[in-house]
Design an enzyme around this catalytic site. Sequence first.
Site, PDB file in Angstrom:
ATOM      1  N   ASP A   1       0.823  -1.221   0.000  1.00  0.00           N
ATOM      2  CA  ASP A   1       0.000   0.000   0.000  1.00  0.00           C
ATOM      3  C   ASP A   1       0.856   1.269   0.000  1.00  0.00           C
ATOM      4  O   ASP A   1       0.417   2.309   0.491  1.00  0.00           O
ATOM      5  CB  ASP A   1      -0.949   0.031   1.213  1.00  0.00           C
TER       6      ASP A   1
ATOM      7  N   LYS B   1       2.405   2.037  -5.163  1.00  0.00           N
ATOM      8  CA  LYS B   1       3.079   1.483  -6.344  1.00  0.00           C
ATOM      9  C   LYS B   1       2.333   1.816  -7.628  1.00  0.00           C
ATOM     10  O   LYS B   1       2.934   1.993  -8.675  1.00  0.00           O
ATOM     11  CB  LYS B   1       3.211  -0.036  -6.201  1.00  0.00           C
TER      12      LYS B   1
ATOM     13  N   GLY C   1      -3.935  -4.330  -4.360  1.00  0.00           N
ATOM     14  CA  GLY C   1      -4.730  -3.275  -4.967  1.00  0.00           C
ATOM     15  C   GLY C   1      -3.923  -2.027  -5.202  1.00  0.00           C
ATOM     16  O   GLY C   1      -3.059  -1.680  -4.399  1.00  0.00           O
ATOM     17  N   HIS C   2      -4.176  -1.369  -6.323  1.00  0.00           N
ATOM     18  CA  HIS C   2      -3.535  -0.094  -6.630  1.00  0.00           C
ATOM     19  C   HIS C   2      -4.622   0.929  -6.927  1.00  0.00           C
ATOM     20  O   HIS C   2      -5.578   0.626  -7.643  1.00  0.00           O
ATOM     21  CB  HIS C   2      -2.647  -0.188  -7.884  1.00  0.00           C
TER      22      HIS C   2
ATOM     23  N   GLN D   1       1.674  -6.267  -3.005  1.00  0.00           N
ATOM     24  CA  GLN D   1       2.007  -6.282  -1.576  1.00  0.00           C
ATOM     25  C   GLN D   1       3.318  -5.532  -1.312  1.00  0.00           C
ATOM     26  O   GLN D   1       3.548  -4.502  -1.906  1.00  0.00           O
ATOM     27  CB  GLN D   1       2.062  -7.722  -1.036  1.00  0.00           C
TER      28      GLN D   1
END
Length: 427
Positions: free
Chosen positions: A13, A16, A40-41, A223
């Site tokens: 988180d 990225k 998730g991005h 991650q």
Amino acid sequence: MPALVLLGAQWGDEGKGKATDLLGGSVDYVVRYQGGNNAGHTVVVGDQKYALHLLPSGILSPGCTPVIGNGVVVDPSVLLSELSGLNERGVDTSKLLISGNAHIITPYNVTVDKVTERFLGKRKIGTTGRGIGPTYADKINRVGIRVQDLYDESILTQKVEAALDVKNQMLTKLYNRRAIAVEQVVEELLVYADKLAPYVADTVLVLNEALEQDKVVLFEGGQGTLLDIDHGTYPFVTSSNPTAGGACTGAGVGPTKISRVIGILKAYTTRVGAGPFPTELFDEDGEALRRIGGERGVTTGRDRRCGWFDAVIARYATRVNGLTDFFLTKLDVLTGWEQIPVCVAYEIDGRRVEELPYSQTDFHHAKPVYEMLPGWNEDISKAKSFSDLPKNAQAYVKALEEMSGAPISAIGVGPGRTETIEINSFL
């Protein structure tokens, strides 16, 4: 031309997606090499916000080919839903490539993940319940289902039978659940075959040929370093290798072809799920970081645990990844603090420890040793160069760079695509 790895240098988180998207317009391929839809991005383009869970961030960059590598585990329903959502918003997804060797998250993997986590009670790991761990376990146990298996019904049926032989025993006798029918699973998986077919490719060949043709390839980890199955805070980790070495195995590209490894660092620290977190805050400062930073998981929807910057884990990330650069994100979130604590070492049983302890027991008992740095009140979101930052913000960045062991080559000063200060080019 370079092959670059871009990865999280903390517990994930870190932003990225913003970094990958920033580079996406300059690279030819962006490759996810591990993890699944447990990552998730959030990418902000103009006034549009995109939440990506499984797709590489490069899918938002015209001219870039997004690739899902062999090291990723794929939930077909999630992937197709994500593609559909982007198509509806006018994003071209036709260039996506999916490795035929990537493993499929089956319905029984999701079931096993959820019932196992509930069974653990207080000892639960804090998984997302999306079947990621059980799918990687099947892969290692050699009963996994790969994307290419969707195109041979006989092989698919045999593999599902082999996997359910054991899982149905466990579900019925240990967890008091109903057995899962082989035919039902096979039928459900075959539905995806035609829908995925346009994207399936020998991505190892494609990527190596691209590098031989001097194309720029960016490998994007999900991650973060401290969630790596081998090098993270085990057992509170993910089921794959987000560290730089994972890019080689998860995409099929040799280490001699990697020219740069970029670590993404948040200007403070966050973590989702269970596990040790030395700088975690339980006070007003922690709540302020959460609120100002919008610290809620893109995939899980869970509030992130928040704490001050931890230079010990940053140094560790530099070491295990061979980092050449850092991208520091969310510096703007720290605006308004009179003083900003930075963890420079740990105290463990009365001893000062400046490197990450290898012992799980020691890390669980680590207490942060803080150094106080002066804060700033000026709005930095419009800064275009390092010299535009307030002096105290500049000093904060330089201190983090010195403590972390690699140069900070870019700084995020806001969530938008353009709200980035580039100090040194990554290309």
